[in-house]
Design a protein around this motif. Sequence first.
Motif, mmCIF file in Angstrom:
data_model
loop_
_atom_site.group_PDB
_atom_site.id
_atom_site.type_symbol
_atom_site.label_atom_id
_atom_site.label_comp_id
_atom_site.label_asym_id
_atom_site.label_seq_id
_atom_site.Cartn_x
_atom_site.Cartn_y
_atom_site.Cartn_z
ATOM 1 N N ALA A 130 0.822 -1.224 0.000
ATOM 2 C CA ALA A 130 0.000 0.000 0.000
ATOM 3 C C ALA A 130 0.850 1.265 0.000
ATOM 4 C CB ALA A 130 -0.972 -0.003 1.191
ATOM 5 N N GLY A 131 1.981 1.213 -0.705
ATOM 6 C CA GLY A 131 2.795 2.414 -0.890
ATOM 7 C C GLY A 131 3.767 2.715 0.236
ATOM 8 N N PRO A 138 -2.004 7.097 -5.912
ATOM 9 C CA PRO A 138 -3.016 6.060 -6.142
ATOM 10 C C PRO A 138 -2.618 4.674 -5.620
ATOM 11 C CG PRO A 138 -1.993 6.752 -8.206
ATOM 12 C CD PRO A 138 -1.507 7.698 -7.163
ATOM 13 N N GLY A 139 -1.332 4.442 -5.436
ATOM 14 C CA GLY A 139 -0.886 3.156 -4.887
ATOM 15 C C GLY A 139 -0.870 3.137 -3.374
ATOM 16 N N GLY A 140 -1.295 4.247 -2.754
ATOM 17 C CA GLY A 140 -1.250 4.367 -1.303
ATOM 18 C C GLY A 140 0.017 5.071 -0.841
ATOM 19 N N ALA A 141 -0.027 5.605 0.370
ATOM 20 C CA ALA A 141 1.160 6.258 0.951
ATOM 21 C C ALA A 141 0.898 6.506 2.432
ATOM 22 C CB ALA A 141 1.464 7.587 0.255
ATOM 23 N N ASP A 197 -7.788 1.212 -2.065
ATOM 24 C CA ASP A 197 -8.506 -0.065 -2.008
ATOM 25 C C ASP A 197 -8.304 -0.650 -0.611
ATOM 26 O OD1 ASP A 197 -9.402 -2.691 -2.179
ATOM 27 O OD2 ASP A 197 -8.612 -2.993 -4.202
ATOM 28 N N LEU A 198 -9.241 -0.347 0.256
ATOM 29 C CA LEU A 198 -9.106 -0.733 1.669
ATOM 30 C C LEU A 198 -9.108 -2.248 1.845
ATOM 31 C CD1 LEU A 198 -8.860 0.501 4.488
ATOM 32 C CD2 LEU A 198 -11.344 0.547 4.611
ATOM 33 N N LEU A 256 -5.415 1.995 8.339
ATOM 34 C CA LEU A 256 -5.559 2.060 6.885
ATOM 35 C C LEU A 256 -6.817 2.874 6.610
ATOM 36 C CD1 LEU A 256 -4.885 -1.735 6.270
ATOM 37 C CD2 LEU A 256 -3.225 0.139 6.096
ATOM 38 N N ILE A 257 -6.678 3.963 5.881
ATOM 39 C CA ILE A 257 -7.818 4.860 5.659
ATOM 40 C C ILE A 257 -8.084 5.027 4.171
ATOM 41 C CG2 ILE A 257 -7.738 6.127 7.847
ATOM 42 C CD1 ILE A 257 -6.056 8.282 6.541
ATOM 43 N N GLU A 258 -9.365 4.937 3.827
ATOM 44 C CA GLU A 258 -9.821 5.054 2.443
ATOM 45 C C GLU A 258 -10.821 6.213 2.389
ATOM 46 O OE1 GLU A 258 -11.447 1.470 -0.240
ATOM 47 O OE2 GLU A 258 -13.023 2.352 1.013
ATOM 48 N N PRO A 259 -10.796 7.026 1.335
ATOM 49 C CA PRO A 259 -11.749 8.140 1.258
ATOM 50 C C PRO A 259 -13.191 7.638 1.291
ATOM 51 C CG PRO A 259 -10.070 8.344 -0.454
ATOM 52 C CD PRO A 259 -9.895 6.989 0.169
ATOM 53 N N LEU A 260 -14.037 8.410 1.965
ATOM 54 C CA LEU A 260 -15.467 8.097 2.047
ATOM 55 C C LEU A 260 -16.245 9.377 1.773
ATOM 56 C CD1 LEU A 260 -17.837 6.186 2.899
ATOM 57 C CD2 LEU A 260 -17.467 6.979 5.244
#
Lengths: 134, 134
Positions: free
Chosen positions: A125-126, B73-76, B14-15, B55-59
């Motif tokens: 996840a980066g 986009p790959g996470g950070a 992508d959580l 781990l946080i994903e936009p909502l």
Amino acid sequence: MIGRLNHVAIAVTDLAAASAIYRDALGAKVSPPTALPEHGVTVVFVELPNAKIELIEPLGAHSPIAGFVAKHPGGAIHHLCFEVDDIVVARERLKQCGAHVLDDGNPKIGAHGKPVLFLNPKDFAGALIELEQS
Amino acid sequence: MIGRLNHVAIAVTDLAAASAIYRDALGAKVSPPTALPEHGVTVVFVELPNAKIELIEPLGAHSPIAGFVAKHPGGAIHHLCFEVDDIVVARERLKQCGAHVLDDGNPKIGAHGKPVLFLNPKDFAGALIELEQS
């Protein structure tokens, strides 16, 4: 499999300034700078009750973080380090899950004198992840 | 002043995939996803012995991390959260040291139901820092 979060490393261009931020503004216990020429960094350890923040500055002509700090001249979080009981067992499990170990895939002796491996951020996840045998 | 490292937050697109990495490859204890619409994120808590990875994903349409994940986009790694005893005392000390608090400077109730503030990464070696009153 992974155990404690050992440290979070923040790569910086000005170690004295970053160290002063953690000592003076954030009021943390901060070590003197320690040069680790075999790892191409100078490090300051910020000691929190449950984990460490490691401030790392490039050292020498071939520092492995030279490119990273050139890209992030104001500093940036560089990696997370998780402890594992057995680094070879951990590596084999990760490879079976399709993850990629960086460099030649063999554990090296890290900045704390223990075997370490780095994992490809694309598989995590980066986030660049270091595993350290505890 | 700062106490424990409460968590490291990693922003992802992508959580489910990120959660599977921590559960299956890294073998960590991972919570079910929890939607926090008032914070504009869905979160998965990765429980380590001494700290959490979140781990946080936009909502939703106005997620505060939407721009960040569009850029990564790959996470950070998104931020570090340190605990403090008194968030107003901490804020005043930081302001006296020249640091800048984000938003309107007033503590908000964070994802754990406690008062939090975010600090400008430019003042902290490039790392976005959350302070949480413990």
